[in-house]
Design a protein around this motif. Structure first.
Motif, PDB file in Angstrom:
ATOM      1  N   GLY A   1      -8.813   6.920  -2.180  1.00  0.00           N
ATOM      2  CA  GLY A   1      -7.760   7.510  -1.352  1.00  0.00           C
ATOM      3  C   GLY A   1      -6.929   6.381  -0.786  1.00  0.00           C
ATOM      4  O   GLY A   1      -6.112   5.772  -1.493  1.00  0.00           O
ATOM      5  N   SER A   2      -7.189   6.021   0.479  1.00  0.00           N
ATOM      6  CA  SER A   2      -6.478   4.877   1.066  1.00  0.00           C
ATOM      7  C   SER A   2      -6.759   3.609   0.265  1.00  0.00           C
ATOM      8  O   SER A   2      -5.882   2.754   0.120  1.00  0.00           O
TER       9      SER A   2
ATOM     10  N   LEU B   1      -2.580   9.411  -8.797  1.00  0.00           N
ATOM     11  CA  LEU B   1      -3.257   8.180  -8.389  1.00  0.00           C
ATOM     12  C   LEU B   1      -4.581   8.519  -7.687  1.00  0.00           C
ATOM     13  O   LEU B   1      -5.643   8.030  -8.069  1.00  0.00           O
ATOM     14  N   THR B   2      -4.537   9.400  -6.691  1.00  0.00           N
ATOM     15  CA  THR B   2      -5.700   9.654  -5.821  1.00  0.00           C
ATOM     16  C   THR B   2      -6.876  10.278  -6.575  1.00  0.00           C
ATOM     17  O   THR B   2      -6.687  11.139  -7.435  1.00  0.00           O
TER      18      THR B   2
ATOM     19  N   TYR C   1      -5.705  16.240  -5.232  1.00  0.00           N
ATOM     20  CA  TYR C   1      -4.570  16.329  -4.290  1.00  0.00           C
ATOM     21  C   TYR C   1      -3.232  15.965  -4.968  1.00  0.00           C
ATOM     22  O   TYR C   1      -2.352  15.406  -4.291  1.00  0.00           O
ATOM     23  N   ILE C   2      -3.076  16.219  -6.235  1.00  0.00           N
ATOM     24  CA  ILE C   2      -1.848  15.770  -6.906  1.00  0.00           C
ATOM     25  C   ILE C   2      -0.742  16.817  -6.750  1.00  0.00           C
ATOM     26  O   ILE C   2      -0.866  17.958  -7.217  1.00  0.00           O
ATOM     27  N   THR C   3       0.335  16.390  -6.091  1.00  0.00           N
ATOM     28  CA  THR C   3       1.455  17.297  -5.825  1.00  0.00           C
ATOM     29  C   THR C   3       2.041  17.821  -7.136  1.00  0.00           C
ATOM     30  O   THR C   3       2.335  17.037  -8.047  1.00  0.00           O
TER      31      THR C   3
ATOM     32  N   ILE D   1      -0.456  11.906   6.384  1.00  0.00           N
ATOM     33  CA  ILE D   1      -1.632  11.635   5.541  1.00  0.00           C
ATOM     34  C   ILE D   1      -1.234  11.044   4.187  1.00  0.00           C
ATOM     35  O   ILE D   1      -1.848  10.090   3.717  1.00  0.00           O
ATOM     36  N   TYR D   2      -0.200  11.631   3.549  1.00  0.00           N
ATOM     37  CA  TYR D   2       0.059  11.153   2.181  1.00  0.00           C
ATOM     38  C   TYR D   2       1.021   9.966   2.121  1.00  0.00           C
ATOM     39  O   TYR D   2       1.689   9.651   3.089  1.00  0.00           O
ATOM     40  N   GLU D   3       1.016   9.342   0.953  1.00  0.00           N
ATOM     41  CA  GLU D   3       1.802   8.121   0.708  1.00  0.00           C
ATOM     42  C   GLU D   3       1.490   7.045   1.746  1.00  0.00           C
ATOM     43  O   GLU D   3       2.391   6.391   2.284  1.00  0.00           O
TER      44      GLU D   3
ATOM     45  N   ILE E   1      -0.557  21.667  -4.646  1.00  0.00           N
ATOM     46  CA  ILE E   1      -1.243  20.456  -5.094  1.00  0.00           C
ATOM     47  C   ILE E   1      -2.452  20.905  -5.931  1.00  0.00           C
ATOM     48  O   ILE E   1      -2.861  22.063  -5.840  1.00  0.00           O
TER      49      ILE E   1
ATOM     50  N   GLN F   1      -2.562   5.052   9.648  1.00  0.00           N
ATOM     51  CA  GLN F   1      -3.393   3.874   9.913  1.00  0.00           C
ATOM     52  C   GLN F   1      -3.105   2.784   8.880  1.00  0.00           C
ATOM     53  O   GLN F   1      -2.989   1.600   9.220  1.00  0.00           O
TER      54      GLN F   1
ATOM     55  N   THR G   1      -1.646   6.672   4.844  1.00  0.00           N
ATOM     56  CA  THR G   1      -1.848   7.315   6.153  1.00  0.00           C
ATOM     57  C   THR G   1      -1.182   6.446   7.228  1.00  0.00           C
ATOM     58  O   THR G   1      -0.853   5.271   6.986  1.00  0.00           O
TER      59      THR G   1
ATOM     60  N   LEU H   1       2.638  12.450  -9.972  1.00  0.00           N
ATOM     61  CA  LEU H   1       2.016  11.129  -9.978  1.00  0.00           C
ATOM     62  C   LEU H   1       0.532  11.290  -9.653  1.00  0.00           C
ATOM     63  O   LEU H   1       0.187  11.819  -8.596  1.00  0.00           O
TER      64      LEU H   1
ATOM     65  N   LEU I   1      -1.658  -1.011   9.563  1.00  0.00           N
ATOM     66  CA  LEU I   1      -2.320  -2.225   9.053  1.00  0.00           C
ATOM     67  C   LEU I   1      -1.342  -3.078   8.260  1.00  0.00           C
ATOM     68  O   LEU I   1      -1.324  -4.309   8.361  1.00  0.00           O
TER      69      LEU I   1
HETATM   70  C1  LIG Z   1      -0.477  17.546   0.564  1.00  0.00           C
HETATM   71  C2  LIG Z   1      -0.914  16.291  -0.134  1.00  0.00           C
HETATM   72  C3  LIG Z   1      -0.223  15.864  -1.269  1.00  0.00           C
HETATM   73  C4  LIG Z   1      -0.632  14.713  -1.964  1.00  0.00           C
HETATM   74  N1  LIG Z   1       0.025  14.349  -3.117  1.00  0.00           N
HETATM   75  C5  LIG Z   1      -0.448  13.298  -3.841  1.00  0.00           C
HETATM   76  C6  LIG Z   1       0.139  12.975  -5.116  1.00  0.00           C
HETATM   77  O1  LIG Z   1       1.113  13.597  -5.562  1.00  0.00           O
HETATM   78  N2  LIG Z   1      -0.408  11.972  -5.837  1.00  0.00           N
HETATM   79  C7  LIG Z   1      -1.478  11.249  -5.397  1.00  0.00           C
HETATM   80  O2  LIG Z   1      -1.922  10.355  -6.116  1.00  0.00           O
HETATM   81  N3  LIG Z   1      -2.039  11.523  -4.170  1.00  0.00           N
HETATM   82  C8  LIG Z   1      -1.569  12.531  -3.405  1.00  0.00           C
HETATM   83  N4  LIG Z   1      -2.140  12.834  -2.185  1.00  0.00           N
HETATM   84  C9  LIG Z   1      -3.257  12.043  -1.714  1.00  0.00           C
HETATM   85  C10 LIG Z   1      -2.933  11.151  -0.518  1.00  0.00           C
HETATM   86  O3  LIG Z   1      -2.115  10.079  -0.901  1.00  0.00           O
HETATM   87  C11 LIG Z   1      -4.277  10.732   0.120  1.00  0.00           C
HETATM   88  O4  LIG Z   1      -4.811  11.899   0.722  1.00  0.00           O
HETATM   89  C12 LIG Z   1      -4.108   9.610   1.118  1.00  0.00           C
HETATM   90  O5  LIG Z   1      -3.792   8.397   0.495  1.00  0.00           O
HETATM   91  C13 LIG Z   1      -5.377   9.409   1.969  1.00  0.00           C
HETATM   92  O6  LIG Z   1      -6.521   9.322   1.164  1.00  0.00           O
HETATM   93  P1  LIG Z   1      -7.788  10.232   1.500  1.00  0.00           P
HETATM   94  O7  LIG Z   1      -7.334  11.624   1.664  1.00  0.00           O
HETATM   95  O8  LIG Z   1      -8.835   9.952   0.502  1.00  0.00           O
HETATM   96  O9  LIG Z   1      -8.270   9.755   2.937  1.00  0.00           O
HETATM   97  P2  LIG Z   1      -9.201   8.467   3.263  1.00  0.00           P
HETATM   98  O10 LIG Z   1      -8.658   7.281   2.567  1.00  0.00           O
HETATM   99  O11 LIG Z   1     -10.603   8.849   3.022  1.00  0.00           O
HETATM  100  O12 LIG Z   1      -8.953   8.295   4.816  1.00  0.00           O
HETATM  101  C14 LIG Z   1      -9.669   9.039   5.810  1.00  0.00           C
HETATM  102  C15 LIG Z   1      -9.311   8.462   7.172  1.00  0.00           C
HETATM  103  O13 LIG Z   1      -9.755   7.085   7.250  1.00  0.00           O
HETATM  104  C16 LIG Z   1      -8.675   6.256   7.608  1.00  0.00           C
HETATM  105  N5  LIG Z   1      -8.809   4.953   6.942  1.00  0.00           N
HETATM  106  C17 LIG Z   1      -9.071   4.701   5.631  1.00  0.00           C
HETATM  107  N6  LIG Z   1      -9.126   3.390   5.408  1.00  0.00           N
HETATM  108  C18 LIG Z   1      -8.872   2.769   6.592  1.00  0.00           C
HETATM  109  C19 LIG Z   1      -8.784   1.426   7.021  1.00  0.00           C
HETATM  110  N7  LIG Z   1      -8.925   0.407   6.188  1.00  0.00           N
HETATM  111  N8  LIG Z   1      -8.515   1.189   8.345  1.00  0.00           N
HETATM  112  C20 LIG Z   1      -8.323   2.220   9.199  1.00  0.00           C
HETATM  113  N9  LIG Z   1      -8.399   3.511   8.860  1.00  0.00           N
HETATM  114  C21 LIG Z   1      -8.665   3.792   7.576  1.00  0.00           C
HETATM  115  C22 LIG Z   1      -7.426   6.986   7.116  1.00  0.00           C
HETATM  116  O14 LIG Z   1      -6.254   6.559   7.788  1.00  0.00           O
HETATM  117  C23 LIG Z   1      -7.806   8.440   7.446  1.00  0.00           C
HETATM  118  O15 LIG Z   1      -7.549   8.673   8.797  1.00  0.00           O
HETATM  119  C24 LIG Z   1      -1.738  13.963  -1.477  1.00  0.00           C
HETATM  120  C25 LIG Z   1      -2.403  14.380  -0.314  1.00  0.00           C
HETATM  121  C26 LIG Z   1      -2.018  15.523   0.354  1.00  0.00           C
HETATM  122  C27 LIG Z   1      -2.760  15.951   1.585  1.00  0.00           C
END
Ligand SMILES: Cc1cc2nc3c(=O)[nH]c(=O)nc-3n(C[C@H](O)[C@H](O)[C@H](O)COP(=O)(O)OP(=O)(O)OC[C@H]3O[C@@H](n4cnc5c(N)ncnc54)[C@H](O)[C@@H]3O)c2cc1C
Length: 388
Positions: free
Chosen positions: A130-131, A124-125, A156-158, A363-365, A210, A369, A367, A122, A373
């Motif tokens: 990210g979040s 998405l990221t 970061y796509i698994t 962290i994934y699916e 990933i 935080q 975080t 999948l 929320l």
């Molecule tokens: C091993 C691994 C496998 C993954 N597999 C997939 C996959 O298969 N497909 C896919 O699409 N994605 C995948 N991801 C991505 C994953 O879903 C994202 O890393 C995750 O959603 C967080 O996004 P980010 O890393 O950009 O962190 P950010 O969104 O930049 O967050 C950084 C920090 O800020 C905090 N934060 C952000 N917004 C807020 C807010 N509004 N309030 C408070 N705190 C906040 C977060 O909680 C975190 O602590 C994977 C990630 C990893 C590490």
């Protein structure tokens, strides 16, 4: 809901045998090679692990949410890499299709995902999404003949380094509501314009790679849009993730169970000050705290799974499960490293590997935080007196 207790017990028995006899003895090899050996993937296919969540009419075993949660808790009692290898097909790599795919799309792809012939992913990221998953920069421009030109970058796509079917989320129209103009495309690996990175080096989960995905003028027909209708992608992924969060909570409970088992065995045999460390009350407290947290989490997950099987709304419950299970697993892993002392920190026993592997769960699916929320948002929408 357990549909047939006898059948379910047989499934759990088979998974337990696979975990004990095949998966655990090969954990070091999987970590060293950063891959699950082909013969083990073949065994996993024979056991039907790739098709657990896929409906029976499309070649899967159509497990209910509760059955899947229990099976996931069992399968995840070995290195995380094993369940990552099947987890896209039984989760994010197929769920969008199950939820919203057209009948033709389901008939074409689901049997291949269920058998493990195809590996799903999948996408998405992105670097700027990210979040805030609605902030996608990847675009899909509609061109002649019912085609779209996709351009963008996913990270970061698994399983990106090995997947052969990716559900890619891109923005297909501009508009005020960022969530309303995202579309999900089903794209096969060998499509011209689609490229993949090698495995991205990371903290843990070796064997569950990933990677990055690039779309450069990737030409895709509109029939590849999940459900056939543009603009529905964000709703589709939220539906898929809603279920997946229960899966992930269960998959975060199995490693905690395994870690506690390892800690109990060690506490019985490791001697200091002339007696087994399990005789020291401070060590006993750490073991007991792990047990309390595992059982509370397990109960919450199973109650949520049953609720979903009854067709009730679990929007808040899935966040409770995901948050509680992933945070709990982190605390259990930390205590277990402590119980093992130096043996928990050196590589010899694989405890440090589990500690690193489980860190990603928070962290994934979504975080931790983001789930907090979501829980607060749902609570604040309720009438006073409706918190529970
Ligand atoms: C091993 C691994 C496998 C993954 N597999 C997939 C996959 O298969 N497909 C896919 O699409 N994605 C995948 N991801 C991505 C994953 O879903 C994202 O890393 C995750 O959603 C967080 O996004 P980010 O890393 O950009 O962190 P950010 O969104 O930049 O967050 C950084 C920090 O800020 C905090 N934060 C952000 N917004 C807020 C807010 N509004 N309030 C408070 N705190 C906040 C977060 O909680 C975190 O602590 C994977 C990630 C990893 C590490």
């Amino acid at each position: 809901m357990i549909r047939d207790q006898h059948k379910h017990d047989a499934l759990i028995h088979d998974v337990r045998s696979f975990v004990r006899e095949v998966a655990i003895p090969n954990e070091t090899r999987v970590e060293r090679d950063d891959a699950i050996p082909d013969e083990i993937v073949a065994t996993m296919r024979e056991l039907g692990l790739f098709g657990w969540s896929i409906p029976e009419e499309y070649g899967g075993s159509g497990l209910t949410t509760e059955e899947l949660a229990l099976a996931n808790m069992e399968l995840s009692q070995c290195s995380v890499a094993y369940r990552v290898r099947v987890g896209a097909n039984t989760g994010v790599g197929s769920e969008s299709l199950i939820q919203d795919g057209t009948e033709e799309q389901k008939r074409h792809y689901l049997p291949k995902l269920a058998s493990g012939e195809m590996t799903g992913a999948l996408g998405l990221t992105e670097p700027d999404a990210g979040s805030d998953a609605t902030n996608l920069q990847s675009s899909g421009e509609r061109i002649e003949g019912g085609h779209y030109l996709l351009n963008g970058h996913k990270r970061y796509i698994t399983l990106a380094p090995i997947a052969n079917l990716v559900t890619l989320f891109v923005r297909t129209e501009s508009g005020a509501n960022k969530a309303d103009n995202i579309s999900a495309f089903l794209v096969e690996r060998n499509s011209p314009g689609l490229s993949f990175s090698a495995s991205t080096p990371k903290m843990g989960q070796e064997g569950g790679p990933i990677g990055e995905i690039w779309m450069k003028n990737l030409r895709v027909h509109e029939s590849a849009i999940v459900g056939g209708k543009p603009g529905m992608g964000f709703r589709t992924v939220m539906k898929a993730l809603n279920k997946q969060r229960i899966n992930l909570a269960a998959l975060s409970t199995g490693p905690a169970i395994r870690l506690l088992d390892e800690a109990i065995a060690y506490a019985r045999t490791r001697k200091q000050f002339g007696s087994a460390i399990g005789g020291f009350q401070l060590v006993q407290a750490m073991l007991a705290e792990c047990k309390v947290e595992i059982e509370a989490t397990r109960a919450l997950i199973l109650a949520t799974a049953r609720k979903r099987d009854r067709g009730e709304d679990v929007t808040m419950d899935v966040s409770l499960c995901k948050y509680m299970a992933t945070e709990m697993c982190g605390r259990v892993a930390d205590r277990v490293v402590q119980i093992f002392g130096g043996q928990g920190y050196v590589k010899e026993r694989g405890i440090e590997r589990m500690y690193r592997d489980v860190r990603a769960f928070r962290i994934y699916e979504g975080t931790s935080q983001i789930h907090l929320l979501n829980i607060a948002k749902q609570l604040l929408r309720r009438e006073p007196g409706q918190a529970t």
